[in-house]
Design a protein around this motif. Structure first.
Motif, short mmCIF file in Angstrom:
data_model
loop_
_atom_site.label_atom_id
_atom_site.label_comp_id
_atom_site.label_asym_id
_atom_site.label_seq_id
_atom_site.Cartn_x
_atom_site.Cartn_y
_atom_site.Cartn_z
N ASP A 40 -1.35 2.71 4.18
CA ASP A 40 -0.90 2.09 5.42
C ASP A 40 -0.02 3.02 6.25
OD1 ASP A 40 1.58 2.00 4.16
OD2 ASP A 40 1.38 -0.11 3.60
N THR A 41 0.41 4.14 5.64
CA THR A 41 1.29 5.07 6.35
C THR A 41 0.89 6.50 5.98
OG1 THR A 41 3.06 3.46 6.06
CG2 THR A 41 3.74 5.68 6.69
N VAL A 42 0.86 7.38 6.97
CA VAL A 42 0.59 8.79 6.71
C VAL A 42 1.69 9.61 7.39
CG1 VAL A 42 -1.11 10.66 6.74
CG2 VAL A 42 -1.90 8.28 6.81
N LEU A 43 2.38 10.44 6.60
CA LEU A 43 3.50 11.22 7.13
C LEU A 43 3.18 12.71 7.10
CD1 LEU A 43 6.43 9.46 5.20
CD2 LEU A 43 5.52 8.88 7.46
N PHE A 44 3.64 13.39 8.15
CA PHE A 44 3.44 14.84 8.26
C PHE A 44 4.76 15.50 8.61
CE2 PHE A 44 -0.39 12.74 9.74
CZ PHE A 44 -1.45 13.50 9.26
N GLY A 45 5.04 16.66 8.02
CA GLY A 45 6.13 17.51 8.50
C GLY A 45 5.56 18.28 9.67
N ALA A 46 6.22 18.28 10.80
CA ALA A 46 5.62 18.87 12.01
C ALA A 46 5.46 20.38 11.90
CB ALA A 46 6.47 18.53 13.23
N SER A 47 4.29 20.85 12.32
CA SER A 47 4.02 22.29 12.43
C SER A 47 2.92 22.43 13.47
CB SER A 47 3.55 22.86 11.08
OG SER A 47 2.24 22.40 10.80
N VAL A 48 2.57 23.65 13.78
CA VAL A 48 1.50 23.86 14.77
C VAL A 48 0.22 23.18 14.29
CG1 VAL A 48 0.08 25.63 15.87
CG2 VAL A 48 2.52 26.02 15.55
N LEU A 49 -0.09 23.33 13.00
CA LEU A 49 -1.32 22.75 12.46
C LEU A 49 -1.23 21.22 12.36
CD1 LEU A 49 -4.11 22.98 11.09
CD2 LEU A 49 -2.91 23.31 8.91
N THR A 50 -0.14 20.71 11.78
CA THR A 50 -0.10 19.26 11.54
C THR A 50 0.00 18.46 12.85
OG1 THR A 50 2.29 19.33 11.22
CG2 THR A 50 0.92 19.44 9.24
N ALA A 51 0.55 19.07 13.90
CA ALA A 51 0.59 18.35 15.18
C ALA A 51 -0.82 18.02 15.62
CB ALA A 51 1.31 19.19 16.23
N ASP A 52 -1.74 18.97 15.43
CA ASP A 52 -3.14 18.75 15.81
C ASP A 52 -3.84 17.82 14.83
OD1 ASP A 52 -3.01 20.25 18.05
OD2 ASP A 52 -3.95 22.03 17.22
N VAL A 53 -3.52 17.97 13.54
CA VAL A 53 -4.17 17.11 12.53
C VAL A 53 -3.76 15.65 12.77
CG1 VAL A 53 -4.41 16.59 10.06
CG2 VAL A 53 -4.23 18.97 10.80
N ALA A 54 -2.46 15.43 12.97
CA ALA A 54 -1.97 14.06 13.16
C ALA A 54 -2.56 13.43 14.43
CB ALA A 54 -0.45 14.05 13.21
N ALA A 55 -2.61 14.23 15.49
CA ALA A 55 -3.16 13.70 16.75
C ALA A 55 -4.65 13.38 16.57
CB ALA A 55 -2.96 14.71 17.87
N GLY A 56 -5.38 14.28 15.89
CA GLY A 56 -6.81 14.05 15.65
C GLY A 56 -7.05 12.82 14.80
N MET A 61 0.84 -1.20 0.00
CA MET A 61 0.00 0.00 0.00
C MET A 61 0.87 1.25 0.00
SD MET A 61 -3.15 -0.42 -0.14
CE MET A 61 -3.85 -1.99 -0.52
N PRO A 62 0.48 2.24 -0.75
CA PRO A 62 1.34 3.44 -0.79
C PRO A 62 1.30 4.26 0.50
CG PRO A 62 -0.63 3.76 -2.11
CD PRO A 62 -0.70 2.37 -1.60
N THR A 63 2.25 5.15 0.57
CA THR A 63 2.34 6.08 1.70
C THR A 63 1.67 7.39 1.30
OG1 THR A 63 4.40 5.12 2.45
CG2 THR A 63 4.02 7.41 3.06
N LEU A 64 0.95 7.97 2.25
CA LEU A 64 0.32 9.27 2.01
C LEU A 64 1.12 10.34 2.76
CD1 LEU A 64 -2.19 10.76 0.79
CD2 LEU A 64 -3.27 10.46 3.02
N VAL A 65 1.46 11.42 2.06
CA VAL A 65 2.16 12.54 2.71
C VAL A 65 1.23 13.74 2.70
CG1 VAL A 65 4.17 14.06 2.67
CG2 VAL A 65 4.41 11.67 1.98
N TYR A 66 1.01 14.30 3.88
CA TYR A 66 0.18 15.50 3.97
C TYR A 66 1.07 16.70 3.62
CZ TYR A 66 -2.71 19.21 5.90
OH TYR A 66 -3.46 20.34 6.05
#
Ligand SMILES: Cc1cc2nc3c(=O)[nH]c(=O)nc-3n(C[C@H](O)[C@H](O)[C@H](O)COP(=O)(O)OP(=O)(O)OC[C@H]3O[C@@H](n4cnc5c(N)ncnc54)[C@H](O)[C@@H]3O)c2cc1C
Length: 320
Positions: free
Chosen positions: A86-102, A1-6
């Motif tokens: 199967d994998t979702v990757l985020f570069g950390a920022s104020v917004l993505t920290a909340d998106v990833a946690a949610g 399965m591919p990886t998704l990058v936000y």
């Protein structure tokens, strides 16, 4: 399965940190998919393709205009479930920290954060995470899928390989509860020159400057070099300079081409935020300062004498 990058955007521009994560994901896997979420972001999809994504999902809707996490969680949760990432990757920022946690909460998924590298070990994805105040790097994994990861900002450099992506528009359906938070106001800090995250040159000041008024020395040199100003935690804690400029473990991770450290001792917590800079120049009056152990070029001397001379020389060279 591919990886998704936000891939995050800010005021019409793609955020460098998330493009860096995309570049890393493209090195690990052939099939990397990106997702853009926002209002008026469709035009950015082509640029995302040039940065390594084979496919780009675009969620473009006025409901995604404000940089709020829950509407983005709705989009991502649906996409992950329908496409089976199967994998979702985020570069950390104020917004993505909340998106990833949610998203972790919504999908009951495991989230590893503050990663500084990713690798495949026998085909299995493994994250690298600093621990014990950044003195050791530990391997971290996931027990189930999807695996979510937040990568420390500035860890990976973007790479514009020049490919083109297949673009797919995603229908945007926002849950009622995700509309409960609204953005009332967005304030911008007044600043001049490049931001510390994007700058190719950073001139940073530490306690060795002697007082907040002496930050003008650092500012002048940064201006002459076309760079941004950074600071240590000791000086931001003392109120000499804004918190937004703090480099280090509890500040920002930066990787400019040139980092000039003025009156900075080189404590481990500062080092971890700037050690991947291209060339590190240190100016410190103590020849035994730890910063000289990892600087590429060291000047033993007083910042009040050296920095103005350096600024003069840079100005003369640029003017000439
Ligand atoms: C959990 C934790 C997290 C932390 N996170 C961070 C972080 O994110 N970022 C960070 O920076 N720190 C962080 N720290 C603090 C860190 O440990 C150091 O205390 C801090 O980096 C020191 O800042 P400094 O180099 O400005 O000051 P100092 O360590 O006091 O160093 C000042 C240096 O200036 C030199 N000097 C003095 N006068 C002159 C002069 N006239 N000319 C030239 N050189 C001169 C001195 O020789 C000295 O080396 C953290 C600490 C902890 C415990």
């Amino acid at each position: 399965m591919p990886t998704l990058v936000y891939v995050e955007d800010h005021e019409g521009e793609l955020v460098k940190g998330s493009l860096g994560v995309l570049a890393k994901a493209a090195k690990l896997d052939d099939d990397v998919v990106a997702v853009l979420c926002g209002a008026g972001v469709e035009g950015l999809a082509e640029e995302v393709g040039r940065h390594g994504a084979g496919r780009v999902f675009v969620a473009d809707d006025p409901a995604l205009e404000a940089p709020l996490p829950q509407p983005r969680v709705d989009v991502l949760a649906k996409l992950v479930e329908s496409e089976g990432f199967d994998t979702v990757l985020f570069g950390a920022s104020v917004l993505t920290a909340d998106v990833a946690a949610g998203l972790a909460g919504r999908l009951d998924a495991g989230l590893n954060w503050d990663l500084v590298d990713l690798e495949r070990q026998n085909g299995k994805l493994v994250g690298k995470r600093p621990a014990l105040q950044d003195t050791v790097i530990v391997d971290v994994g996931w027990k189930s899928e999807p695996r979510l990861a937040l990568i420390r900002s500035g860890t990976f450099e973007p790479s514009e390989a020049g490919g083109s992506a297949e673009v797919t528009k995603v229908p945007v359906e926002i849950q009622d509860w995700s509309k409960q938070a609204t953005m009332v106001e967005q304030a911008h800090e007044e600043s001049q020159g490049p931001s510390i995250e994007e700058a190719e040159v950073i001139v940073a000041g530490g306690r060795g400057l002697g007082g907040p008024e002496n930050f003008t020395l650092v500012e002048e040199l940064a201006k002459a070099l076309g760079g941004a100003v950074g600071a240590t935690r000791a000086v931001v804690d003392a109120g000499w300079y804004p918190y937004s400029t703090q480099v280090g473990q509890t500040g920002k991770t930066v990787s400019p081409k040139l980092y000039v450290a003025c009156g900075i001792s080189g404590a481990i917590q500062h080092k971890v935020g700037m050690q991947s800079s291209g060339v590190i120049v240190a100016i410190n009056k103590d020849p035994n300062a730890p910063i000289f152990e990892f600087a590429d070029l060291g000047v033993v001397g007083d910042v009040h004498e050296i920095v103005p001379k350096l600024t003069e020389l840079v100005r003369a060279r640029k003017g000439g």
